[in-house]
Write a protein that holds these residues in place. Structure first.
Motif, PDB file in Angstrom:
ATOM      1  N   LEU A 133       0.817  -1.208   0.000  1.00 45.94           N
ATOM      2  CA  LEU A 133       0.000   0.000   0.000  1.00 45.94           C
ATOM      3  C   LEU A 133       0.853   1.261   0.000  1.00 45.94           C
ATOM      4  O   LEU A 133       0.527   2.247  -0.674  1.00 45.94           O
ATOM      5  CB  LEU A 133      -0.933  -0.003   1.215  1.00 45.94           C
ATOM      6  CG  LEU A 133      -2.088  -1.003   1.179  1.00 45.94           C
ATOM      7  CD1 LEU A 133      -2.751  -1.105   2.549  1.00 45.94           C
ATOM      8  CD2 LEU A 133      -3.115  -0.604   0.125  1.00 45.94           C
ATOM      9  N   VAL A 134       1.954   1.248   0.740  1.00 46.48           N
ATOM     10  CA  VAL A 134       2.854   2.411   0.740  1.00 46.48           C
ATOM     11  C   VAL A 134       3.536   2.544  -0.614  1.00 46.48           C
ATOM     12  O   VAL A 134       3.623   3.635  -1.179  1.00 46.48           O
ATOM     13  CB  VAL A 134       3.910   2.285   1.857  1.00 46.48           C
ATOM     14  CG1 VAL A 134       4.896   3.456   1.784  1.00 46.48           C
ATOM     15  CG2 VAL A 134       3.266   2.271   3.225  1.00 46.48           C
ATOM     16  N   SER A 135       4.041   1.434  -1.147  1.00 47.76           N
ATOM     17  CA  SER A 135       4.762   1.466  -2.430  1.00 47.76           C
ATOM     18  C   SER A 135       3.879   1.967  -3.566  1.00 47.76           C
ATOM     19  O   SER A 135       4.354   2.666  -4.468  1.00 47.76           O
ATOM     20  CB  SER A 135       5.297   0.072  -2.770  1.00 47.76           C
ATOM     21  OG  SER A 135       6.257  -0.352  -1.823  1.00 47.76           O
ATOM     22  N   SER A 136       2.600   1.624  -3.524  1.00 47.27           N
ATOM     23  CA  SER A 136       1.683   2.040  -4.591  1.00 47.27           C
ATOM     24  C   SER A 136       1.156   3.457  -4.390  1.00 47.27           C
ATOM     25  O   SER A 136       0.500   4.011  -5.276  1.00 47.27           O
ATOM     26  CB  SER A 136       0.499   1.071  -4.665  1.00 47.27           C
ATOM     27  OG  SER A 136      -0.305   1.157  -3.480  1.00 47.27           O
ATOM     28  N   GLY A 137       1.430   4.048  -3.228  1.00 44.87           N
ATOM     29  CA  GLY A 137       0.936   5.386  -2.936  1.00 44.87           C
ATOM     30  C   GLY A 137      -0.500   5.419  -2.460  1.00 44.87           C
ATOM     31  O   GLY A 137      -1.077   6.495  -2.304  1.00 44.87           O
ATOM     32  N   GLU A 138      -1.083   4.241  -2.197  1.00 46.45           N
ATOM     33  CA  GLU A 138      -2.486   4.202  -1.763  1.00 46.45           C
ATOM     34  C   GLU A 138      -2.659   4.708  -0.337  1.00 46.45           C
ATOM     35  O   GLU A 138      -3.741   5.152   0.036  1.00 46.45           O
ATOM     36  CB  GLU A 138      -3.017   2.774  -1.885  1.00 46.45           C
ATOM     37  CG  GLU A 138      -3.137   2.282  -3.319  1.00 46.45           C
ATOM     38  CD  GLU A 138      -3.672   0.868  -3.404  1.00 46.45           C
ATOM     39  OE1 GLU A 138      -4.812   0.639  -2.952  1.00 46.45           O
ATOM     40  OE2 GLU A 138      -2.948  -0.001  -3.907  1.00 46.45           O
ATOM     41  N   ILE A 139      -1.628   4.587   0.480  1.00 45.17           N
ATOM     42  CA  ILE A 139      -1.652   5.187   1.810  1.00 45.17           C
ATOM     43  C   ILE A 139      -0.460   6.119   1.934  1.00 45.17           C
ATOM     44  O   ILE A 139       0.546   5.968   1.237  1.00 45.17           O
ATOM     45  CB  ILE A 139      -1.634   4.132   2.947  1.00 45.17           C
ATOM     46  CG1 ILE A 139      -0.364   3.291   2.901  1.00 45.17           C
ATOM     47  CG2 ILE A 139      -2.866   3.255   2.886  1.00 45.17           C
ATOM     48  CD1 ILE A 139      -0.247   2.316   4.073  1.00 45.17           C
ATOM     49  N   ASP A 140      -0.576   7.104   2.820  1.00 42.43           N
ATOM     50  CA  ASP A 140       0.490   8.097   2.988  1.00 42.43           C
ATOM     51  C   ASP A 140       1.554   7.655   3.982  1.00 42.43           C
ATOM     52  O   ASP A 140       2.724   8.010   3.832  1.00 42.43           O
ATOM     53  CB  ASP A 140      -0.127   9.422   3.454  1.00 42.43           C
ATOM     54  CG  ASP A 140      -1.091   9.994   2.427  1.00 42.43           C
ATOM     55  OD1 ASP A 140      -0.609  10.579   1.443  1.00 42.43           O
ATOM     56  OD2 ASP A 140      -2.309   9.843   2.610  1.00 42.43           O
ATOM     57  N   ILE A 141       1.143   6.905   5.011  1.00 41.68           N
ATOM     58  CA  ILE A 141       2.054   6.510   6.078  1.00 41.68           C
ATOM     59  C   ILE A 141       1.734   5.081   6.480  1.00 41.68           C
ATOM     60  O   ILE A 141       0.564   4.682   6.508  1.00 41.68           O
ATOM     61  CB  ILE A 141       1.873   7.385   7.345  1.00 41.68           C
ATOM     62  CG1 ILE A 141       1.788   8.870   7.003  1.00 41.68           C
ATOM     63  CG2 ILE A 141       2.990   7.139   8.354  1.00 41.68           C
ATOM     64  CD1 ILE A 141       1.278   9.718   8.153  1.00 41.68           C
ATOM     65  N   ALA A 142       2.768   4.326   6.838  1.00 38.98           N
ATOM     66  CA  ALA A 142       2.564   3.015   7.462  1.00 38.98           C
ATOM     67  C   ALA A 142       3.375   2.962   8.745  1.00 38.98           C
ATOM     68  O   ALA A 142       4.554   3.331   8.760  1.00 38.98           O
ATOM     69  CB  ALA A 142       2.995   1.884   6.526  1.00 38.98           C
ATOM     70  N   PHE A 143       2.749   2.523   9.816  1.00 39.28           N
ATOM     71  CA  PHE A 143       3.454   2.262  11.071  1.00 39.28           C
ATOM     72  C   PHE A 143       3.743   0.768  11.094  1.00 39.28           C
ATOM     73  O   PHE A 143       2.824  -0.050  11.225  1.00 39.28           O
ATOM     74  CB  PHE A 143       2.603   2.691  12.270  1.00 39.28           C
ATOM     75  CG  PHE A 143       2.442   4.184  12.371  1.00 39.28           C
ATOM     76  CD1 PHE A 143       3.308   4.937  13.151  1.00 39.28           C
ATOM     77  CD2 PHE A 143       1.444   4.836  11.678  1.00 39.28           C
ATOM     78  CE1 PHE A 143       3.177   6.317  13.234  1.00 39.28           C
ATOM     79  CE2 PHE A 143       1.295   6.215  11.744  1.00 39.28           C
ATOM     80  CZ  PHE A 143       2.176   6.951  12.535  1.00 39.28           C
ATOM     81  N   SER A 144       5.007   0.410  10.949  1.00 38.74           N
ATOM     82  CA  SER A 144       5.351  -0.983  10.706  1.00 38.74           C
ATOM     83  C   SER A 144       6.798  -1.256  11.053  1.00 38.74           C
ATOM     84  O   SER A 144       7.524  -0.365  11.509  1.00 38.74           O
ATOM     85  CB  SER A 144       5.136  -1.309   9.225  1.00 38.74           C
ATOM     86  OG  SER A 144       6.071  -0.580   8.436  1.00 38.74           O
TER      87      SER A 144
END
Length: 319
Positions: A133-144
């Motif tokens: 999701l982060v790589s595709s730009g679908e979300i702005d931030i990931a906490f991971s």
């Protein structure tokens, strides 16, 4: 000539007072006076008649005021609009279910109170879907956990370290062992995270490399559900210590297994080069402040009540 000098001149000319202009601009009066002198020196003119009270514009000052008024008012309108934009809008955030449930609520609450018109869409996902999701730009931030080392498109800001733990029903035969091995663990039915999680990937790789077989009876991404099944004796669970909460030591036995599996860290993962608006940056800053110390505080609370017959979990240094 600098823009701030023109802004100071505009407010002094409008208010007919250096002191009032200084208060409006939240500057010291000497600073505003310096701005006026620099303008007069650069243009070689006198902008104010300082003998009269209140001070009056000279003819040259009136000409300059007419010219700079559209510039200064446009700048102040821009500042107002940018502040308005900061306090509106929406963005998407992804995180592990355990983080959304336990580590993030207080930060999200504070952000929502401070920016009530900003809308956040939060997705609870395991590690692999979050990276996609982060790589595709679908979300702005990931906490991971950190992104794959071979993916240069993702950036990571570390928040805190964590270690793997073994959760066992009270009185389990492995409880009193000073240090359990992987061979000990796989002899029992296991409750693990789902196959797309970071921890599950580590476990599967390790079990396979050692030629062992694991009896995985449940796969759950929600550690609280895993705890419940451990508590009633369904099996042992491998989890991460950031999912511990005060009172867990009363429900089950907890053993560190950092000697079997490597620890990792939780942080903020973003796509390199993706534009992050002011609202996103504000959220990242606030969540980093809330999450950086939470883990160690809860971990110390839980482990301080662990039975002395078992080695405590390693102390976490929240860098």
């Amino acid at each position: 000539m600098e823009l701030r000098e023109l802004v100071s001149f505009y407010h002094v000319a409008r208010l007919r007072s250096v002191s009032k202009a200084a208060r409006t601009l939240e500057l010291g009066q000497p600073t505003v006076t310096t701005h006026l002198r620099k303008l007069e020196d650069e243009f070689g003119v006198t902008l104010f008649d300082r003998i009269k009270r209140p001070i009056q514009l000279t003819s040259e000052g009136s000409t300059l005021l007419e010219l700079v008024t559209p510039v200064v008012t446009s700048i102040e309108t821009l500042k107002t609009e940018m502040d308005y934009t900061e306090r509106r809008g929406s963005f998407q955030v992804g995180a592990y279910p355990d983080l959304i449930k336990s580590h993030m609520p207080l930060g999200v609450k504070e952000f929502s109170e401070k920016y009530p018109e900003v809308r956040i869409r939060m997705l609870a996902r395991a590690y692999n879907p979050l990276m996609q999701l982060v790589s595709s730009g679908e979300i702005d931030i990931a906490f991971s956990s950190p992104p794959p080392a071979d993916d240069p498109s993702l950036e990571f800001q570390k928040l805190f370290d964590y270690q793997p733990i073994l959760l066992m029903p009270k009185g389990h035969p492995l409880t009193d062992r000073p240090q359990v091995s992987l061979e000990d663990i796989v002899e029992w039915p296991l409750i693990l995270t789902g196959p797309e999680s970071f921890l599950r990937g580590q476990i599967d790789q390790l079990v396979k490399s050692q030629g062992l077989t694991a009896d995985i009876i449940l796969a759950l991404d929600d550690t609280e559900s895993m705890k419940r099944y451990v508590e009633i004796g369904i099996g042992l669970a491998v989890a991460n210590d950031f999912a511990l909460h005060p009172g867990d030591q009363d429900r089950m036995d907890i053993a560190p297994i950092g000697h079997i599996l490597p620890g990792s860290c939780i942080g903020i993962c973003t796509l390199k080069g993706k534009f992050a608006g002011q609202g996103v940056r504000n959220f990242m800053e606030l969540m980093a402040m809330h999450m950086s110390g939470y883990h160690a505080d809860v971990l110390d609370s839980v482990m301080s009540q662990q039975p002395s017959s078992r080695s405590p979990l390693p102390i976490i240094d929240d860098a």
